[in-house]
Design an enzyme around this catalytic site. Sequence first.
Site, mmCIF file in Angstrom:
data_model
loop_
_atom_site.group_PDB
_atom_site.id
_atom_site.type_symbol
_atom_site.label_atom_id
_atom_site.label_comp_id
_atom_site.label_asym_id
_atom_site.label_seq_id
_atom_site.Cartn_x
_atom_site.Cartn_y
_atom_site.Cartn_z
ATOM 1 C CB THR A 41 -0.929 0.039 1.220
ATOM 2 O OG1 THR A 41 -0.155 0.156 2.418
ATOM 3 C CG2 THR A 41 -1.781 -1.209 1.289
ATOM 4 C CB THR A 70 -2.387 -2.014 8.036
ATOM 5 O OG1 THR A 70 -1.466 -0.937 7.867
ATOM 6 C CG2 THR A 70 -2.360 -2.913 6.812
ATOM 7 C CB SER A 96 4.213 1.595 17.220
ATOM 8 O OG SER A 96 2.950 2.240 17.129
ATOM 9 C CD GLU A 275 -6.515 5.038 10.487
ATOM 10 O OE1 GLU A 275 -6.562 6.149 9.907
ATOM 11 O OE2 GLU A 275 -5.447 4.407 10.650
#
Length: 308
Positions: A41, A70, A96, A275
């Site tokens: 991506t 992701t 992370s 997000e």
Amino acid sequence: MAQSSKFVHLIINGKSAQIPEVREAVAALREKGHALDVRVTWEGGDGMRMVREAADQGVSRIVAGGGDGTVSEVVAGLMAVEAARRPTLGILPLGSANDFAHGVGLPLEPQPALELALSGGGHAVDVARLGDDCFINMATGGFGAEITTSTPVALKRLLGGGAYSLMGMLKAWRYQPYQGVLSWPEGELTTPLFLLAIGNGRQAGGGQCLAPAAKLDDGLLDVLVVRHFSSLHDMRQLLSEIERLPEDGEFVRTIRTSRLSFRSDARFPLNLDGEPRHLEHFEVSLEPRAIMLAMPDTSELLNASPRP
């Protein structure tokens, strides 16, 4: 473990594609006979497009390589494909925090993680929907969403006992609680919110277990509500309740439900599997057992047995 799928796509975040251990793991699994195609991506939306293309090509398994964001994008792509054509999902944790992978009990080293992603038995798991968005792990809102976006350690301090540090931070930020109304089929709550966590999975914020009883296949959301507090004394009570997670404490309430809605007069910060969003109102629902996930049969997040 199930036999390897014939057609597998690894959809990997571009930031992780050049990690030597990842490239070595891909080579090692190919040498073992796995037919593995890699898709990298570059920008937002690539993951969803690659999932759609894989489904159109008859790919039977997709591996999401990256962090929680992701994984969330690949899950959204799977949910945009009709159920009968959805490939099984595997996960190669490369973020992370990897909160979802930790909660599920996936290996964190690239080669064993990729091997499980390719060959592990598929379990039917729930997926949460929030408007046009999907998430498989957790949505966190309020002050928690603000600090997990910028300073994850602050949430750890809240739940781990760094009361003086957090009180100083709240004063420096001139923190104001978020007024909101929560509604679910069994009840309604109007309260000044400090933190809201809506869990399909168990943990967020880099390892904080906010929904310890959550299961991925029970058709229920596990909701944690932390009410506003205004003093160090209140915080001590809050931290005590966080340890017990009462159904209805002075500052902490837990709710288990299939659907939850929220409304407020102001934009409420919300973090969906990493997000960020800002919404005045939203509704979260579950699509039970919506996708097949390659995961350990012994995962604590499972109620049911794997599909043959």
